[in-house]
Design a protein around this motif. Sequence first.
Motif, mmCIF file in Angstrom:
data_model
loop_
_atom_site.group_PDB
_atom_site.id
_atom_site.type_symbol
_atom_site.label_atom_id
_atom_site.label_comp_id
_atom_site.label_asym_id
_atom_site.label_seq_id
_atom_site.Cartn_x
_atom_site.Cartn_y
_atom_site.Cartn_z
ATOM 1 N N ASP A 76 0.857 -1.237 -0.073
ATOM 2 C CA ASP A 76 0.076 0.024 0.204
ATOM 3 C C ASP A 76 0.864 1.294 0.051
ATOM 4 O OD1 ASP A 76 -2.200 -1.513 0.040
ATOM 5 O OD2 ASP A 76 -2.352 -1.470 2.198
ATOM 6 N N LEU A 77 2.391 1.263 0.286
ATOM 7 C CA LEU A 77 2.984 2.294 0.205
ATOM 8 C C LEU A 77 3.210 2.783 -1.207
ATOM 9 C CD1 LEU A 77 5.548 1.306 3.147
ATOM 10 C CD2 LEU A 77 3.613 2.702 3.234
ATOM 11 N N THR A 78 3.439 3.916 -1.483
ATOM 12 C CA THR A 78 4.136 4.752 -2.683
ATOM 13 C C THR A 78 5.420 4.551 -2.653
ATOM 14 O OG1 THR A 78 4.534 6.859 -1.537
ATOM 15 C CG2 THR A 78 2.191 6.445 -2.292
ATOM 16 N N ASP A 79 5.828 4.736 -3.876
ATOM 17 C CA ASP A 79 7.462 4.500 -4.237
ATOM 18 C C ASP A 79 8.071 5.488 -3.360
ATOM 19 O OD1 ASP A 79 6.988 2.716 -5.945
ATOM 20 O OD2 ASP A 79 7.121 4.173 -7.664
ATOM 21 N N GLN A 80 7.695 6.807 -2.807
ATOM 22 C CA GLN A 80 8.338 7.772 -2.057
ATOM 23 C C GLN A 80 8.254 7.234 -0.673
ATOM 24 O OE1 GLN A 80 9.986 10.535 -2.835
ATOM 25 N NE2 GLN A 80 10.546 10.929 -0.604
ATOM 26 N N GLU A 81 7.157 6.810 -0.033
ATOM 27 C CA GLU A 81 7.274 6.129 1.159
ATOM 28 C C GLU A 81 8.078 4.837 1.296
ATOM 29 O OE1 GLU A 81 2.651 7.096 2.498
ATOM 30 O OE2 GLU A 81 2.993 5.500 1.320
ATOM 31 N N LEU A 82 8.131 3.900 0.373
ATOM 32 C CA LEU A 82 9.034 2.768 0.370
ATOM 33 C C LEU A 82 10.593 3.406 0.523
ATOM 34 C CD1 LEU A 82 7.512 0.220 -2.348
ATOM 35 C CD2 LEU A 82 7.728 -0.020 0.297
ATOM 36 N N ALA A 83 10.873 4.477 -0.440
ATOM 37 C CA ALA A 83 12.244 4.893 -0.289
ATOM 38 C C ALA A 83 12.572 5.500 1.052
ATOM 39 C CB ALA A 83 12.298 6.099 -1.326
ATOM 40 N N GLU A 84 11.634 6.238 1.667
ATOM 41 C CA GLU A 84 11.610 6.976 2.925
ATOM 42 C C GLU A 84 12.131 5.712 4.137
ATOM 43 O OE1 GLU A 84 8.503 9.456 3.478
ATOM 44 O OE2 GLU A 84 9.329 10.876 2.056
ATOM 45 N N THR A 85 11.187 4.960 4.115
ATOM 46 C CA THR A 85 11.383 3.597 4.898
ATOM 47 C C THR A 85 12.487 3.050 4.847
ATOM 48 O OG1 THR A 85 8.937 3.372 4.805
ATOM 49 C CG2 THR A 85 10.199 1.478 5.748
ATOM 50 N N ALA A 87 15.360 4.024 3.646
ATOM 51 C CA ALA A 87 16.510 4.940 4.326
ATOM 52 C C ALA A 87 16.569 4.973 5.592
ATOM 53 C CB ALA A 87 16.136 6.553 3.663
ATOM 54 N N GLU A 88 15.362 5.127 6.329
ATOM 55 C CA GLU A 88 15.287 4.757 7.742
ATOM 56 C C GLU A 88 16.026 3.682 8.399
ATOM 57 O OE1 GLU A 88 11.537 5.788 9.427
ATOM 58 O OE2 GLU A 88 11.172 7.280 8.102
ATOM 59 N N ILE A 89 15.478 2.376 7.647
ATOM 60 C CA ILE A 89 16.407 1.213 7.940
ATOM 61 C C ILE A 89 17.674 1.309 7.850
ATOM 62 C CG2 ILE A 89 16.245 -1.193 7.604
ATOM 63 C CD1 ILE A 89 13.386 -0.971 6.568
ATOM 64 N N ARG A 90 18.170 1.743 6.750
ATOM 65 C CA ARG A 90 19.657 1.903 6.410
ATOM 66 C C ARG A 90 20.375 2.549 7.582
ATOM 67 N NH1 ARG A 90 19.256 2.364 0.103
ATOM 68 N NH2 ARG A 90 19.352 0.039 -0.458
ATOM 69 N N LYS A 91 19.655 3.769 7.992
ATOM 70 C CA LYS A 91 20.244 4.665 9.075
ATOM 71 C C LYS A 91 20.316 3.956 10.231
ATOM 72 C CE LYS A 91 19.450 9.372 11.173
ATOM 73 N NZ LYS A 91 18.542 10.118 11.005
ATOM 74 N N ALA A 92 19.439 3.289 10.782
ATOM 75 C CA ALA A 92 19.292 2.444 12.048
ATOM 76 C C ALA A 92 20.285 1.435 12.066
ATOM 77 C CB ALA A 92 17.741 1.918 12.244
ATOM 78 N N ARG A 93 20.377 0.455 10.817
ATOM 79 C CA ARG A 93 21.618 -0.422 10.851
ATOM 80 C C ARG A 93 22.857 0.233 10.913
ATOM 81 N NH1 ARG A 93 20.965 -4.451 6.078
ATOM 82 N NH2 ARG A 93 22.166 -5.541 7.324
ATOM 83 N N ALA A 94 23.183 1.158 10.277
ATOM 84 C CA ALA A 94 24.515 1.863 10.313
ATOM 85 C C ALA A 94 24.600 2.393 11.616
ATOM 86 C CB ALA A 94 24.431 2.961 9.364
ATOM 87 N N ALA A 95 23.732 2.775 12.312
ATOM 88 C CA ALA A 95 23.917 3.491 13.736
ATOM 89 C C ALA A 95 24.104 2.413 14.624
ATOM 90 C CB ALA A 95 22.863 4.191 14.274
ATOM 91 N N ALA A 96 23.540 0.948 14.632
ATOM 92 C CA ALA A 96 23.719 -0.041 15.474
ATOM 93 C C ALA A 96 24.892 -0.971 14.952
ATOM 94 C CB ALA A 96 22.572 -1.081 15.263
ATOM 95 N N SER A 97 25.592 -0.752 13.870
ATOM 96 C CA SER A 97 27.053 -1.406 13.609
ATOM 97 C C SER A 97 28.020 -0.496 13.536
ATOM 98 C CB SER A 97 26.428 -1.749 11.943
ATOM 99 O OG SER A 97 25.446 -2.856 11.861
ATOM 100 N N PRO A 98 29.154 -1.050 14.213
ATOM 101 C CA PRO A 98 30.366 -0.386 14.195
ATOM 102 C C PRO A 98 30.880 -0.206 12.764
ATOM 103 C CG PRO A 98 30.698 -2.463 14.746
ATOM 104 C CD PRO A 98 29.272 -2.472 14.668
#
Length: 103
Positions: A76-85, A87-98
Amino acid sequence: MSRAPNGQFLKGTGGRVVGSRNKLQGEVITRFLEHWKKTGHAAIDIVFKENPKDYLKIIASLLPKEHIFAEAGLDDLTDQELAETLAEIRKARAAASPTVGNA
């Protein structure tokens, strides 16, 4: 207590009593559980108020590492919403990984 010529205890004649380590661990865990039941809720509130970053780290450490998005509504998400989601996941993974070289 009998010892061998090299100073070690002979089998069955010394050292820690069988089961004593498990008994100690059990007592420590029981005491922590009793303490947690009395003060745990207050401790959670204090961490939430005084250090929300640690509060979120604790929550994240308790959650499973993987989650299956079977019926998560991603269709149900738009392409923009998928891209934002993403990006958030990648940011969280980068913050959690050394980072490489800092380990």
